[in-house]
Design a protein around this motif. Structure first.
Motif, PDB file in Angstrom:
ATOM      1  N   VAL A 106       0.837  -1.205   0.000  1.00 30.76           N
ATOM      2  CA  VAL A 106       0.000   0.000   0.000  1.00 30.76           C
ATOM      3  C   VAL A 106       0.868   1.250   0.000  1.00 30.76           C
ATOM      4  CG1 VAL A 106      -1.721   1.316   1.287  1.00 30.76           C
ATOM      5  CG2 VAL A 106      -1.849  -1.170   1.282  1.00 30.76           C
ATOM      6  N   ILE A 107       0.584   2.146  -0.944  1.00 27.67           N
ATOM      7  CA  ILE A 107       1.244   3.462  -0.924  1.00 27.67           C
ATOM      8  C   ILE A 107       0.164   4.512  -0.706  1.00 27.67           C
ATOM      9  CG2 ILE A 107       1.122   3.911  -3.432  1.00 27.67           C
ATOM     10  CD1 ILE A 107       4.144   4.921  -3.061  1.00 27.67           C
ATOM     11  N   ASP A 108       0.562   5.686  -0.260  1.00 23.94           N
ATOM     12  CA  ASP A 108      -0.379   6.762   0.060  1.00 23.94           C
ATOM     13  C   ASP A 108      -1.421   6.921  -1.049  1.00 23.94           C
ATOM     14  OD1 ASP A 108      -1.448   8.797   1.540  1.00 23.94           O
ATOM     15  OD2 ASP A 108       0.017  10.315   0.917  1.00 23.94           O
ATOM     16  N   ARG A 109      -2.667   7.039  -0.655  1.00 21.18           N
ATOM     17  CA  ARG A 109      -3.767   7.127  -1.630  1.00 21.18           C
ATOM     18  C   ARG A 109      -3.945   8.553  -2.113  1.00 21.18           C
ATOM     19  NH1 ARG A 109      -9.721   6.363  -1.143  1.00 21.18           N
ATOM     20  NH2 ARG A 109      -9.583   7.577  -2.876  1.00 21.18           N
ATOM     21  N   VAL A 476     -10.231  10.962   6.951  1.00 21.37           N
ATOM     22  CA  VAL A 476      -9.844  12.363   6.806  1.00 21.37           C
ATOM     23  C   VAL A 476     -10.259  13.188   8.019  1.00 21.37           C
ATOM     24  CG1 VAL A 476     -10.034  14.402   5.354  1.00 21.37           C
ATOM     25  CG2 VAL A 476     -10.240  12.155   4.331  1.00 21.37           C
ATOM     26  N   LEU A 477     -11.467  12.963   8.506  1.00 19.44           N
ATOM     27  CA  LEU A 477     -12.053  13.938   9.409  1.00 19.44           C
ATOM     28  C   LEU A 477     -12.029  13.562  10.885  1.00 19.44           C
ATOM     29  CD1 LEU A 477     -14.939  15.121   7.065  1.00 19.44           C
ATOM     30  CD2 LEU A 477     -12.727  16.191   7.478  1.00 19.44           C
ATOM     31  N   PRO A 497      -6.442  11.777   4.550  1.00 20.19           N
ATOM     32  CA  PRO A 497      -6.041  11.378   5.905  1.00 20.19           C
ATOM     33  C   PRO A 497      -4.552  11.648   6.141  1.00 20.19           C
ATOM     34  CG  PRO A 497      -7.121   9.545   4.775  1.00 20.19           C
ATOM     35  CD  PRO A 497      -6.956  10.644   3.771  1.00 20.19           C
ATOM     36  N   SER A 498      -3.775  11.675   5.071  1.00 16.29           N
ATOM     37  CA  SER A 498      -2.348  11.963   5.234  1.00 16.29           C
ATOM     38  C   SER A 498      -2.133  13.411   5.670  1.00 16.29           C
ATOM     39  CB  SER A 498      -1.598  11.682   3.933  1.00 16.29           C
ATOM     40  OG  SER A 498      -1.782  10.330   3.579  1.00 16.29           O
ATOM     41  N   GLN A 499      -3.034  14.283   5.260  1.00 21.44           N
ATOM     42  CA  GLN A 499      -2.984  15.668   5.765  1.00 21.44           C
ATOM     43  C   GLN A 499      -3.358  15.690   7.249  1.00 21.44           C
ATOM     44  OE1 GLN A 499      -5.857  17.478   3.020  1.00 21.44           O
ATOM     45  NE2 GLN A 499      -4.322  19.037   2.599  1.00 21.44           N
ATOM     46  N   THR A 500      -4.396  14.941   7.594  1.00 24.06           N
ATOM     47  CA  THR A 500      -4.840  14.917   8.979  1.00 24.06           C
ATOM     48  C   THR A 500      -3.719  14.417   9.889  1.00 24.06           C
ATOM     49  OG1 THR A 500      -7.022  14.394   8.114  1.00 24.06           O
ATOM     50  CG2 THR A 500      -6.702  14.113  10.486  1.00 24.06           C
ATOM     51  N   ARG A 501      -3.043  13.352   9.440  1.00 23.21           N
ATOM     52  CA  ARG A 501      -1.902  12.821  10.186  1.00 23.21           C
ATOM     53  C   ARG A 501      -0.815  13.889  10.313  1.00 23.21           C
ATOM     54  NH1 ARG A 501      -1.442   8.791   6.623  1.00 23.21           N
ATOM     55  NH2 ARG A 501      -3.261   7.677   7.368  1.00 23.21           N
ATOM     56  N   ALA A 502      -0.542  14.588   9.216  1.00 22.42           N
ATOM     57  CA  ALA A 502       0.491  15.620   9.242  1.00 22.42           C
ATOM     58  C   ALA A 502       0.094  16.766  10.178  1.00 22.42           C
ATOM     59  CB  ALA A 502       0.774  16.137   7.836  1.00 22.42           C
ATOM     60  N   ILE A 503      -1.193  17.045  10.271  1.00 18.68           N
ATOM     61  CA  ILE A 503      -1.651  18.081  11.201  1.00 18.68           C
ATOM     62  C   ILE A 503      -1.288  17.683  12.629  1.00 18.68           C
ATOM     63  CG2 ILE A 503      -3.718  19.081  12.280  1.00 18.68           C
ATOM     64  CD1 ILE A 503      -5.000  19.176   9.512  1.00 18.68           C
ATOM     65  N   GLY A 504      -1.543  16.419  12.973  1.00 20.24           N
ATOM     66  CA  GLY A 504      -1.186  15.936  14.311  1.00 20.24           C
ATOM     67  C   GLY A 504       0.300  16.101  14.571  1.00 20.24           C
ATOM     68  N   ARG A 505       1.104  15.722  13.577  1.00 20.09           N
ATOM     69  CA  ARG A 505       2.568  15.833  13.712  1.00 20.09           C
ATOM     70  C   ARG A 505       3.012  17.299  13.773  1.00 20.09           C
ATOM     71  NH1 ARG A 505       5.266  11.503  15.133  1.00 20.09           N
ATOM     72  NH2 ARG A 505       4.071   9.657  14.582  1.00 20.09           N
ATOM     73  N   PHE A 506       2.360  18.118  12.982  1.00 23.04           N
ATOM     74  CA  PHE A 506       2.634  19.555  12.954  1.00 23.04           C
ATOM     75  C   PHE A 506       2.406  20.135  14.357  1.00 23.04           C
ATOM     76  CE2 PHE A 506       2.364  23.310   9.837  1.00 23.04           C
ATOM     77  CZ  PHE A 506       2.325  24.302  10.800  1.00 23.04           C
ATOM     78  N   GLY A 546       5.899   7.366   4.847  1.00 26.06           N
ATOM     79  CA  GLY A 546       5.416   7.844   3.542  1.00 26.06           C
ATOM     80  C   GLY A 546       3.951   8.205   3.629  1.00 26.06           C
ATOM     81  N   ASP A 547       3.502   8.558   4.819  1.00 24.13           N
ATOM     82  CA  ASP A 547       2.057   8.742   4.987  1.00 24.13           C
ATOM     83  C   ASP A 547       1.685  10.164   5.403  1.00 24.13           C
ATOM     84  OD1 ASP A 547       3.051   8.724   7.537  1.00 24.13           O
ATOM     85  OD2 ASP A 547       1.730   7.134   8.281  1.00 24.13           O
ATOM     86  N   LEU A 548       2.491  11.125   4.976  1.00 19.48           N
ATOM     87  CA  LEU A 548       2.175  12.512   5.304  1.00 19.48           C
ATOM     88  C   LEU A 548       1.941  13.323   4.033  1.00 19.48           C
ATOM     89  CD1 LEU A 548       4.849  13.259   8.072  1.00 19.48           C
ATOM     90  CD2 LEU A 548       2.499  12.426   8.366  1.00 19.48           C
ATOM     91  N   ALA A 549       0.974  14.229   4.105  1.00 18.27           N
ATOM     92  CA  ALA A 549       0.739  15.195   3.030  1.00 18.27           C
ATOM     93  C   ALA A 549       0.589  16.559   3.688  1.00 18.27           C
ATOM     94  CB  ALA A 549      -0.504  14.826   2.233  1.00 18.27           C
ATOM     95  N   GLU A 550       1.115  17.572   3.036  1.00 20.85           N
ATOM     96  CA  GLU A 550       1.174  18.882   3.695  1.00 20.85           C
ATOM     97  C   GLU A 550      -0.215  19.500   3.872  1.00 20.85           C
ATOM     98  OE1 GLU A 550       3.864  21.675   1.945  1.00 20.85           O
ATOM     99  OE2 GLU A 550       3.610  23.086   3.601  1.00 20.85           O
ATOM    100  N   PRO A 551      -0.545  19.884   5.095  1.00 16.84           N
ATOM    101  CA  PRO A 551      -1.806  20.589   5.339  1.00 16.84           C
ATOM    102  C   PRO A 551      -1.586  22.089   5.233  1.00 16.84           C
ATOM    103  CG  PRO A 551      -0.771  20.075   7.428  1.00 16.84           C
ATOM    104  CD  PRO A 551       0.199  19.652   6.348  1.00 16.84           C
TER     105      PRO A 551
END
Ligand code: ADP
Ligand code: MG
Length: 569
Positions: A106-109, A476-477, A497-506, A546-551
């Protein structure tokens, strides 16, 4: 670094042993064409996937430097490689086999948006894909033959088909990169042209369905036609001149009958903060990057927000200059959403009557007569929308089919008529002039103060039980942050959801690096955004994922503002 043969030998040795023997695989393996890193192996087939990376040197991958010569080109190229990798998985991976996640690759969707992701990274020396695999098991017993098929047949085929330039459709890759670059450049011209959004002629705005973000493709689709009075022409490097509908700064009203396409137009403007893939229908629809959709959200929590520009002292003397609640009403939640958005840097507000609180939007003459101003804490948005632009330069685009009171305050009125926008600004002005307004303006002659709060770092703890950081997003939400599950259903511009994850990390990063030394909410957003631009998304994560996308910083702030445990200093 181990040899590829070592991988075979290792796998043969652990066949039929307990699942934990897969741990021995962790390490780096070299093949002639690429290097495989098995970074983290799960000790259970039911746990989340094991993390791996594949890296190909540019001498073999051969991506022409002009495809990644700028930041936006690089992001676009990486985005297209994630999609190609994903397509290769679909074609060549056999998929699920055995217990739990056995057999999955599985790679980021990716959806319709082109985002800055860390699933593929690329520079002058190499290209790297990061993905997850489910090492196969029967029960909890290692299945080496299946693992060999995945690691030594499927993955090499997938990598060959996606990370070597010579094996790709060069025209399609170039088109992806150029389309994205054009959007970025169109968006960068909005400010100087005094526009908040631009929607090219012939764009396809409606989506396939409420749960499918791909374009609607039926005979009934009406593609966008621009009324001549609102037509503008912009230029972009690859496509050249593009004509379309320019939404000017100031206050814009979208009116029209029910089901005529008002919300669809607003939705396209909302999503114009992102670049879209070729074929999406919105490839040349771009909005101010800091355009924020705001809606009513009953029941949310609010922490120490100054909502006094909209809401005066509440029953029982509750002060609204530092308003907190565990259970906001429709109007207070919408007021808080606006004030928090402006604090975080919103430059354009987008609102739809469908998702707004009526008493926040309007208060007509008859109601003014019945309920005295002293008994009504709410100053409706109607009385503040112009001041917001005049005092603070913040524009509003509003869908409002139900009240003509806004004619007075609008600079531009667009009517959707069977999905075709018409410029009805002068008719609306005339109607406003001819029908005497008996309504009294409320709320004074200035907008009021913009909040500037300082998050208390001790209230932002991502720990849970024995784990120091728990940041997860399966959808996502919803963000799992430490012990709290944060409800983000009102964040209509979040897309992955990769943005949501990145928000948590941010939030973890900003707490440890900026809020801990007394930065304001806004300062930390801006600093972290800059640091990500310089160092990449990996900055946010202690190990290669590999599961982050910039929010956008706006969604980061919106998430913080919805956390029930947060406090401000
Ligand atoms: P409104 O907000 O004016 O009530 P919507 O924007 O919700 O209307 O649109 C009503 C319906 O029409 C939706 O199902 C939408 O997908 C569809 N629609 C919107 N724009 C178009 C278009 N340009 N061509 C075809 N169908 C459209
Ligand atoms: Mg609507």
């Amino acid at each position: 670094m181990r040899d590829w043969q070592d991988l075979h030998a290792l796998l043969n040795r652990i066949d039929r042993r307990g699942y934990k023997s897969y741990k021995d695989l962790e390490g780096t393996y070299r093949r002639e064409d690429f290097v495989l890193n098995i970074d983290h192996v799960q000790s259970d087939p039911f746990a989340s996937l094991s993390r791996v990376r594949v890296s190909v040197s540019q001498t073999k991958a051969g991506f022409p430097p002009e495809l990644f010569s700028t930041q936006v080109r690089r992001i676009a190229l990486c985005d297209s490689l994630v999609r190609l990798f994903s397509e290769q998985i679909r074609r060549h991976a056999r998929g699920h086999r055995g217990t739990g996640h056995s057999g999955l690759i599985v790679i980021d969707r990716c959806g319709q948006e082109v985002l800055n992701r860390n699933a593929v990274r690329l520079n002058e020396s190499s290209v790297e894909a990061r993905f997850g695999i489910g090492l196969p098991a029967a029960g909890r017993t290692v299945l080496s033959q299946e693992a060999l098929a995945m690691l030594c047949e499927e993955i090499p085929t997938i990598v060959t088909g996606s990370l070597f330039y010579n094996n790709l459709d060069a025209d399609a890759v170039l088109r992806h990169v150029e389309t994205v670059e054009d959007q970025e450049i169109l968006r960068s011209q909005l400010k100087e042209k005094k526009l908040v959004s631009f929607l090219a002629d012939s764009s396809v705005l409606p989506r396939a369905s409420g749960v499918d973000d791909r374009p609607l493709h039926t005979a009934e689709v009406v593609s966008l036609k621009t009324p001549s009075s609102l037509e503008v022409e912009l230029h972009c490097p690859n496509r050249g001149a593009v004509r379309g509908l320019g939404i000017p700064e100031g206050v814009t009203l979208i009116v029209g009958g029910g089901f005529h396409g008002k919300s669809t137009l607003l939705r396209a403007i909302e999503q114009g903060v992102y670049n879209h893939i070729p074929g999406d229908g919105r490839e040349y629809v771009v909005s101010c990057p800091n355009a924020l959709k705001v809606r009513a959200e009953e029941g949310r929590s609010v922490c120490q927000v100054d909502i006094s520009p909209f809401i005066g002292p509440l029953p029982q003397g509750k002060d609204t200059r530092s308003f907190s609640t565990e259970n906001a009403s429709g109007s207070t939640s919408q007021a808080a959403g606006i004030m928090e958005g402006i604090e975080a840097g919103a430059e354009v507000l987008l609102m739809d009557e469908d998702t707004s609180a009526t008493n926040f939007m309007i208060r007509d003459h008859r109601m003014q007569q019945l309920v005295a101003k002293e008994k009504e804490p709410i100053t409706p948005f109607l009385d503040k929308v112009r001041l917001l632009f005049e005092d603070h330069g913040i524009s509003t685009v509003l869908v409002m089919g139900g009240s003509g009171d806004y004619f007075e305050v609008a600079d531009t009125v667009i009517m959707m008529d069977e999905f075709v926008p018409q410029d009805v600004t002068s008719q609306a002005r005339e109607i406003a002039r001819n029908t005497a307004v008996q309504r009294r303006p409320e709320g004074g002659g200035s907008f009021g103060k913009i909040p500037n709060r300082f998050p208390d770092p001790t209230s932002l703890s991502p720990g849970k039980g024995r784990r120091q950081v728990v940041v997860e997003a399966r959808e996502v939400l919803t963000l799992q942050f430490g012990g709290e599950s944060v409800d983000l259903k009102a964040l209509e511009q979040l897309v992955s959801p990769s943005q949501t994850r990145a928000i948590g990390r941010f939030l973890v990063y900003a707490t440890r690096n900026h809020w801990n030394r007394g930065c304001s909410l806004r300062e930390a957003l801006e600093l972290t955004r800059k640091e990500i631009a310089e160092e990449g998304l990996d900055l946010l994560s202690p190990f290669a994922t590999g599961d982050l996308a910039e929010p956008r910083p706006l969604e980061v702030a919106a998430t913080l503002n919805r956390m029930r445990g947060v406090r401000m200093r």
